[in-house]
Every structure is written in structure tokens, then in C-alpha cells.
Scaffold this active site. Sequence first.
Site, PDB file in Angstrom:
ATOM      1  N   LYS A 198      39.662  47.068  32.124  1.00  0.00           N
ATOM      2  CA  LYS A 198      39.202  46.895  30.746  1.00  0.00           C
ATOM      3  C   LYS A 198      40.280  47.334  29.758  1.00  0.00           C
ATOM      4  CE  LYS A 198      35.876  49.542  29.682  1.00  0.00           C
ATOM      5  NZ  LYS A 198      36.631  50.568  28.954  1.00  0.00           N
TER       6      LYS A 198
ATOM      7  N   ASP B  89      33.100  45.571  27.658  1.00  0.00           N
ATOM      8  CA  ASP B  89      32.548  46.909  27.485  1.00  0.00           C
ATOM      9  C   ASP B  89      31.022  46.789  27.527  1.00  0.00           C
ATOM     10  OD1 ASP B  89      31.810  45.778  25.104  1.00  0.00           O
ATOM     11  OD2 ASP B  89      32.470  47.452  23.862  1.00  0.00           O
TER      12      ASP B  89
END
Length: 253
Positions: free
Chosen positions: A163, A181
Site C-alpha cells: 500500500k 486503504d
Amino acid sequence: MAKIIRSLRAKKSGVPSVPKKVAKKAIKATSKPAAKKSLKPKPWTPAEVYEAFSRFRKANPEPKGELEHLNPYTLLVAVVLSAQATDAGVNKATRTLFAVADTPEKMLELGEEKVREYIKTIGLYRNKAKNVIALSEKLIAEFGGEVPRTRAEIETLPGAGRKTANVVLNMAYGEHTMAVDTHVFRVGNRTGLAPGNTPLEVELGLEKVIPSEFMLHAHHWLILHGRYTCLARKPRCEVCLINDLCRWPEKTV
Ligand code: SF4
């Protein structure tokens, strides 16, 4: 259900990760258990996806991330610090930190103890300070002090995962990556745009359906949509730009 959604909201943060347990609950919370055959929402057509992102673009042509940074290095550090923390909380600490250390060299000069002092208002700050120093050392030793431009290389840095790499590649280098997220995960599942049991599944699903012309900003549009409109506990469906396209059976319009 309310308990589940409250729990999800409590984990809300700037660019947080999505623990497996939370992911499973999020999927459960976005489906109506009784409707056996309709558990899987009808996939969006390419025209519907195009329409949705055209609306996001029209409403906010140049969406910006909310993590303050000065260069790719400070962006990387800010993202590493943002795990399980809010952007506002991270910004408050990094404003003074980056004023004295905006390169790996300056960060090493500052030292772990002082970095810890600057970021002590952020959760898990001891471990994060350690990672900031370790990743700075590695950037200098292996990448000439620059943030590398590939996901695989960024993922080798202490504290940085997929991420983080996707955020940095997108925001610093303009790559068409999709960082998932907690907000993007929820929106991808609820809307039916890219249902998935894991952040990776949602990431790959979104990359598959979103036309390339929207991919530079898609990550921010979806984060902002999840943060301000498609809220975890009480989605604001009545003001949602895509409420006619959304597949969530529990939407309120
Ligand atoms: S209609 Fe409601 S549930 Fe669907 S995307 Fe919009 S805010 Fe979220």
C-alpha cells in the site's frame, strides 16, 4: 451490525492497512445475508464505471492527498507514519520533523531518539521511528538517497508494504497504482465496483475496471468518497454522486 460498523470506523485512519479480520467483517457488513442469490452484486458495466468516474472528475478535477510532504522522501516517511493513524495526526508531527529533516541524510543526522520525540504523538511511534531511520539508511546505502521507482524496491524498505509503495508511486511518480486503504476497501465492496475479500483483490479488481484515463486520480477520488461521503457507520447516500449506480442493497436512496 452497528457494533461491527462502529468497530470498522474506530480503525479509520489516513492510509491504514486492512487487517484480515476487519476485511471479513466489512464484506459481511456490505451484504444482505438473506438474499442467497443476490449476495454477489451485478457487475458494473464499462459505461457505468465511466459515468461514475466522470462525475468524480467533474466534482473534483485535481484531487489531492491529505498527507503533507515536501518531496518523494517525505511522502514515503509520512505514509509509513500514517499506519493506524490519521492524516491530521501525522501532519501535526511531520510539519516540525520535515522542517529539520527532509532528506534521508538529515534524518540520520537527527537520530532515532530525536525522531521519536518529534513523532511521539503518533501511535506505534517507537517502532515507526526505528523504521524511519532504517529506511533512510537503506535509501542511502542502496538507492543513492533517492526513493526508488518500483513497487518491488519500495517494498524492501523497513515499514513499507504494498500500500505504501502504491501511494508513493502514484503521488510522487504519477504511476497508475491503486492503494487500497480501509476507505477504498469499503467503497470497492459496498458499491460493487470491485468486490474482494482482501485489499489485494479489491486493488486488482479496481485496476481492471477503471479506465486508464481516470487511474492517476482514482485512488484519491475513492479515498475522499469513503472518508467524506460513503462513511463506514452512516453513509451519506442522499448526497452521494453515484447513488444511482451503487449496488449496495442497504443504500438509503
Ligand atoms: S449510495 Fe451510499 S453506500 Fe452507495 S456509494 Fe453512495 S454513499 Fe456509499
